[in-house]
Design a protein around this motif. Structure first.
Motif, mmCIF file in Angstrom:
data_model
loop_
_atom_site.group_PDB
_atom_site.id
_atom_site.type_symbol
_atom_site.label_atom_id
_atom_site.label_comp_id
_atom_site.label_asym_id
_atom_site.label_seq_id
_atom_site.Cartn_x
_atom_site.Cartn_y
_atom_site.Cartn_z
ATOM 1 N N ARG A 106 0.831 -1.201 0.000
ATOM 2 C CA ARG A 106 0.000 0.000 0.000
ATOM 3 C C ARG A 106 0.867 1.254 0.000
ATOM 4 O O ARG A 106 2.046 1.207 0.320
ATOM 5 C CB ARG A 106 -0.997 -0.006 1.149
ATOM 6 C CG ARG A 106 -0.428 -0.044 2.522
ATOM 7 C CD ARG A 106 -1.564 -0.019 3.557
ATOM 8 N NE ARG A 106 -1.009 0.208 4.869
ATOM 9 C CZ ARG A 106 -1.263 -0.533 5.920
ATOM 10 N NH1 ARG A 106 -2.088 -1.546 5.810
ATOM 11 N NH2 ARG A 106 -0.719 -0.258 7.069
ATOM 12 N N ALA A 107 0.237 2.380 -0.320
ATOM 13 C CA ALA A 107 0.981 3.627 -0.515
ATOM 14 C C ALA A 107 1.337 4.311 0.798
ATOM 15 O O ALA A 107 2.326 5.027 0.869
ATOM 16 C CB ALA A 107 0.177 4.569 -1.405
ATOM 17 N N THR A 143 0.432 -3.208 -5.211
ATOM 18 C CA THR A 143 -1.008 -3.042 -4.985
ATOM 19 C C THR A 143 -1.240 -1.719 -4.250
ATOM 20 O O THR A 143 -2.243 -1.550 -3.580
ATOM 21 C CB THR A 143 -1.593 -4.219 -4.170
ATOM 22 O OG1 THR A 143 -0.877 -4.315 -2.932
ATOM 23 C CG2 THR A 143 -1.524 -5.514 -4.929
ATOM 24 N N ALA A 144 -0.303 -0.782 -4.383
ATOM 25 C CA ALA A 144 -0.338 0.473 -3.636
ATOM 26 C C ALA A 144 -1.242 1.524 -4.274
ATOM 27 O O ALA A 144 -0.885 2.690 -4.371
ATOM 28 C CB ALA A 144 1.072 1.017 -3.464
ATOM 29 N N GLU A 145 -2.408 1.116 -4.726
ATOM 30 C CA GLU A 145 -3.447 2.024 -5.218
ATOM 31 C C GLU A 145 -4.772 1.477 -4.716
ATOM 32 O O GLU A 145 -4.907 0.278 -4.476
ATOM 33 C CB GLU A 145 -3.453 2.091 -6.746
ATOM 34 C CG GLU A 145 -2.207 2.716 -7.343
ATOM 35 C CD GLU A 145 -2.228 2.706 -8.873
ATOM 36 O OE1 GLU A 145 -3.322 2.571 -9.471
ATOM 37 O OE2 GLU A 145 -1.149 2.835 -9.461
ATOM 38 N N ASN A 146 -5.763 2.349 -4.575
ATOM 39 C CA ASN A 146 -7.069 1.915 -4.062
ATOM 40 C C ASN A 146 -7.709 0.846 -4.938
ATOM 41 O O ASN A 146 -8.405 -0.034 -4.450
ATOM 42 C CB ASN A 146 -8.023 3.097 -3.934
ATOM 43 C CG ASN A 146 -7.606 4.056 -2.838
ATOM 44 O OD1 ASN A 146 -6.870 3.680 -1.936
ATOM 45 N ND2 ASN A 146 -8.072 5.284 -2.931
ATOM 46 N N GLU A 147 -7.478 0.929 -6.257
ATOM 47 C CA GLU A 147 -8.113 0.004 -7.200
ATOM 48 C C GLU A 147 -7.413 -1.345 -7.260
ATOM 49 O O GLU A 147 -7.869 -2.242 -7.958
ATOM 50 C CB GLU A 147 -8.143 0.617 -8.610
ATOM 51 C CG GLU A 147 -8.962 1.874 -8.730
ATOM 52 C CD GLU A 147 -8.255 3.113 -8.181
ATOM 53 O OE1 GLU A 147 -7.000 3.116 -8.099
ATOM 54 O OE2 GLU A 147 -8.954 4.058 -7.811
ATOM 55 N N LEU A 148 -6.297 -1.486 -6.560
ATOM 56 C CA LEU A 148 -5.510 -2.716 -6.617
ATOM 57 C C LEU A 148 -5.564 -3.442 -5.284
ATOM 58 O O LEU A 148 -5.660 -2.821 -4.237
ATOM 59 C CB LEU A 148 -4.058 -2.394 -6.979
ATOM 60 C CG LEU A 148 -3.849 -1.606 -8.274
ATOM 61 C CD1 LEU A 148 -2.386 -1.255 -8.453
ATOM 62 C CD2 LEU A 148 -4.377 -2.369 -9.471
ATOM 63 N N GLY A 149 -5.479 -4.764 -5.336
ATOM 64 C CA GLY A 149 -5.513 -5.584 -4.128
ATOM 65 C C GLY A 149 -6.325 -6.845 -4.371
ATOM 66 O O GLY A 149 -6.539 -7.258 -5.511
#
Length: 192
Positions: A106-107, A143-149
């Motif tokens: 995450r960011a 996966t450091a974006e809200n749309e990723l994970g």
């Protein structure tokens, strides 16, 4: 993909296309630098990009910046190992390995990330390629974006879990909650 051609075949004028891979520019014309198939792509430029690829090279490869769908195979405190299944919406013929490092989960608050609270083996994850791999190493993913994970996870009871926040999913059968780095899935990734 279109017709088959040979090394040195004249493809078109340099005024009509932008040279891509497998071609060379000479005296205002674009020529094939290998035997294979012609590929024309409009990638937002005014002119299409023309390339020549061998049949074995026609498979899409993960590229830096590409959104990939992966399956988590193992985790440890420092990273999660994954198999890349799709690039965008295109399934891959070959299996590519990837790694999501703890600091790329995450960011914010990177130092507080715990890999086992973000992913579990078997989870399906949307990630972005940040570095290309080679024969010995894996693709580095983030996966450091809200749309990723995590987009699909199964509980210990075997049911597909439902996201309840950006960091938790819940089993619909047992109502047990498990930590995950949950993706906020955008409408273009949802299939009707």
């Amino acid at each position: 993909m279109s017709f088959c051609l040979y090394l040195g075949d004249k493809l078109c004028s340099a005024e009509d296309c932008i040279p891509g891979t497998g071609v060379y520019l000479r005296h205002g014309y674009i020529y094939s630098s290998l035997a294979g198939y012609v590929l024309r792509k409009n990638e937002g430029e005014e002119l299409p990009v023309i390339s020549v690829v061998r049949e074995t090279e026609t498979q899409l490869l993960p590229d830096v910046g590409a959104i990939v769908t992966c399956k988590v195979t193992s985790i440890n405190p420092r990273f999660a190992k994954v198999h890349i299944l799709y690039v965008g919406s295109t399934p891959l013929k070959d299996r590519f390995r990837g790694t999501i490092r703890k600091e790329d989960v995450r960011a914010t608050e990177k130092d507080k990330v715990e890999t086992y609270k973000s992913f579990r083996p078997g989870d399906i994850v949307l990630a972005k390629v940040i570095s290309l791999g080679d024969v010995q190493s894996n693709y580095l993913l983030t996966t450091a974006e809200n749309e990723l994970g995590v987009v699909v996870a199964h509980s210990e009871a075997g049911a597909q879990m439902v996201p309840i926040s950006w960091c938790e999913m819940q089993c619909p059968l047992t109502h047990a909650k498990e930590f995950r780095k949950v993706a906020r899935v955008q409408p273009e990734y949802l299939q009707a």
